[in-house]
Design a protein around this motif. Structure first.
Motif, PDB file in Angstrom:
ATOM      1  N   ALA A 242       5.209   1.846   8.153  1.00 39.73           N
ATOM      2  CA  ALA A 242       6.193   2.054   9.212  1.00 39.73           C
ATOM      3  C   ALA A 242       6.395   0.734   9.944  1.00 39.73           C
ATOM      4  O   ALA A 242       5.440   0.134  10.435  1.00 39.73           O
ATOM      5  N   VAL A 243       7.625   0.283  10.003  1.00 38.94           N
ATOM      6  CA  VAL A 243       7.926  -1.027  10.590  1.00 38.94           C
ATOM      7  C   VAL A 243       7.611  -1.024  12.090  1.00 38.94           C
ATOM      8  O   VAL A 243       7.937  -0.081  12.812  1.00 38.94           O
ATOM      9  N   GLY A 244       6.945  -2.071  12.551  1.00 34.08           N
ATOM     10  CA  GLY A 244       6.706  -2.240  13.982  1.00 34.08           C
ATOM     11  C   GLY A 244       5.703  -1.284  14.586  1.00 34.08           C
ATOM     12  O   GLY A 244       5.818  -0.912  15.763  1.00 34.08           O
ATOM     13  N   THR A 245       4.692  -0.867  13.805  1.00 33.70           N
ATOM     14  CA  THR A 245       3.688   0.065  14.341  1.00 33.70           C
ATOM     15  C   THR A 245       2.271  -0.502  14.299  1.00 33.70           C
ATOM     16  O   THR A 245       1.311   0.237  14.488  1.00 33.70           O
ATOM     17  N   SER A 246       2.135  -1.795  14.062  1.00 38.88           N
ATOM     18  CA  SER A 246       0.794  -2.372  13.955  1.00 38.88           C
ATOM     19  C   SER A 246      -0.011  -2.163  15.235  1.00 38.88           C
ATOM     20  O   SER A 246      -1.233  -2.007  15.195  1.00 38.88           O
ATOM     21  N   HIS A 247       0.683  -2.133  16.395  1.00 41.27           N
ATOM     22  CA  HIS A 247      -0.009  -1.949  17.672  1.00 41.27           C
ATOM     23  C   HIS A 247      -0.515  -0.513  17.851  1.00 41.27           C
ATOM     24  O   HIS A 247      -1.306  -0.251  18.757  1.00 41.27           O
TER      25      HIS A 247
END
Length: 444
Positions: A242-247
């Motif tokens: 999922a793009v942009g969910t590393s946090h």
């Protein structure tokens, strides 16, 4: 032909018994074969997908199924808990090698109320919810949670069935009449008496899930968070990662690890989540439900991860070390529903991997999945557009995004949409879109 010395003398498990014979059982068997294991299945449909890979026993042949296997697992969480408990007891007596996952995982997963209560007891956030046993309690839930709410059966129900969206007070009586039989166990969706569950709506931006495997020694390995898109209550597309969910990854891994350790879980589990905002406006996750099995949103891992979810489940069940769960290439997985596409047209798209389930065509039935993994990540969306163009059932991927915010349908593609939810299905969104279109047409 299998010979007496076909297995190492140290290998005490040769055959895995799988409860269920659908496509998940089929893909588990595909993963087991290279590791040197055979599978048998307990399934009443003789021509089920898994029949391609091993003997199928009917429910009336349970004892023969037990005799044929050394260890047991499942591919369907609505398996009767009595059967799972029986198989688990065989490992306690030493006659079999185990039943994984444990019965408690099914008991929790089969009851939405118990599931939400478990999450909260483990300090895992969920939407606000209340148990409902009567029409009076339903009115109280509407007052305390605030409208709109979603009323669901706590047991049974699938793909959007067994739920009612209450938008205004006048909907309460109809919702109670529609679902009240489930409280006494008379409803068609469940024979087990259980309260209904009322869930409050929340604002969320995305639906995501995390899949993890837990070994018999307690080791846990997690896959990347993936983003899921549903159509008519059925998973249509998964994007991995999922793009942009590393946090959010640590919050997700902490949650699923906590649940698995709490249940003494062995095997693969999926945890479905919603991305929302906390009181400070920061991204946060709310737990929706667990799936105590390999999961549709993990199918991309067959080609897209170092070790697929299916292989890691087999490894856990037979007590082998877990494999690396790293994503080796971004991917999009699309479910094929109802009607098969022209396979030549599909395979003409670069980076396509096609998986047929060998099922007969039927409306909204999952009959295959397709994973897109073009060499250049920039080609993912163009490849998806090409794939959707040749799918007989577009699973909603050819439509503009739609959302319901404050009970209003929004289809603005020029801004980031916020969905208001919990429990609302794509079919309900589609119905709202259709209703708005009719109003617009009448006004012209």
């Amino acid at each position: 032909m299998t010979t007496a010395n076909a297995y190492p003398v140290t290998q005490t498990i040769r055959t895995i018994g799988i409860l269920g014979g659908g496509q998940l059982g089929m893909m588990l068997a595909e993963a087991a074969m290279p590791l040197g294991y055979q599978c048998v299945f307990l399934e009443d449909s003789a021509d089920c997908p898994a029949s391609l890979y091993g003997r199928v026993f009917t429910s009336e042949q349970l004892e023969a199924f037990i005799e044929a296997a050394d260890v047991f697992t499942l591919e369907f969480e609505n398996t009767p808990t009595t059967t799972v408990e029986q198989l688990a007891s065989l490992s306690q007596s030493g006659s079999k090698q185990g039943m994984f996952p444990p019965p408690i995982a099914l008991d929790i997963a089969q009851d939405r109320l118990k599931e939400k209560q478990m999450f909260n007891s483990l300090d895992i956030a969920t939407v606000p919810f209340m148990a409902v046993n009567s029409e009076a309690e339903l009115k109280q839930a509407c007052d305390e949670l605030g409208l709109p709410i979603v009323l669901k059966t706590s047991r049974g129900g699938y793909d959007g069935k067994g739920q009612f969206v209450i938008k205004q007070d006048s909907d309460i009586k109809a919702a109670w009449q529609d679902l009240k039989d489930a409280v006494s166990g008379k409803g068609s969706l469940t024979a087990t008496p259980a309260p209904l569950i009322a869930e409050g709506f929340i604002n969320f931006s995305r639906e995501v899930s995390i899949i993890a495997a837990r070994a018999q020694n307690g080791q846990v390995r997690c896959y990347d968070l993936v983003e899921n898109y549903h159509h008519h209550g059925i998973l249509a597309k998964t994007q991995a990662p999922a793009v942009g969910t590393s946090h959010l990854f640590k919050q997700a891994t902490d949650a699923i690890t906590t649940v698995m350790n709490h249940l003494g879980y062995v095997g693969v589990m999926a945890l479905e989540l919603f991305v929302t905002k906390d009181a400070r406006g920061n991204d946060a996750l709310l737990a929706n439900e667990i799936a105590p099995r390999v999961h549709n949103s993990g199918h991309w891992s067959i080609e897209g991860a170092v070790t697929s979810q299916f292989e890691n489940h087999i490894r856990a069940v037979v007590n082998l070390p877990l494999g690396d769960t790293d994503n080796i290439h971004p991917a999009i997985m699309v479910n094929v529903l109802g009607q098969y596409p022209d396979i030549s047209a599909v395979l003409n798209i670069d980076g396509v991997h096609y998986h047929s389930y060998h099922k007969a065509e039927r409306d909204d039935r999952k009959i295959a999945h397709i994973t897109l993994m073009p060499n250049d990540v920039a080609d993912l969306e163009p490849a998806l557009a090409k794939l959707v163009a040749v799918l007989p059932n577009k699973v909603g991927l050819d439509k503009k995004p739609a959302a319901i915010v404050d009970n209003k349908v929004i289809t603005d593609t020029d801004q980031t949409l916020e969905n208001t939810k919990l429990g609302i299905e794509d079919s309900q969104i589609d119905s709202a879109v259709d209703a708005k279109a009719k109003v617009n047409k009448a006004q012209k």
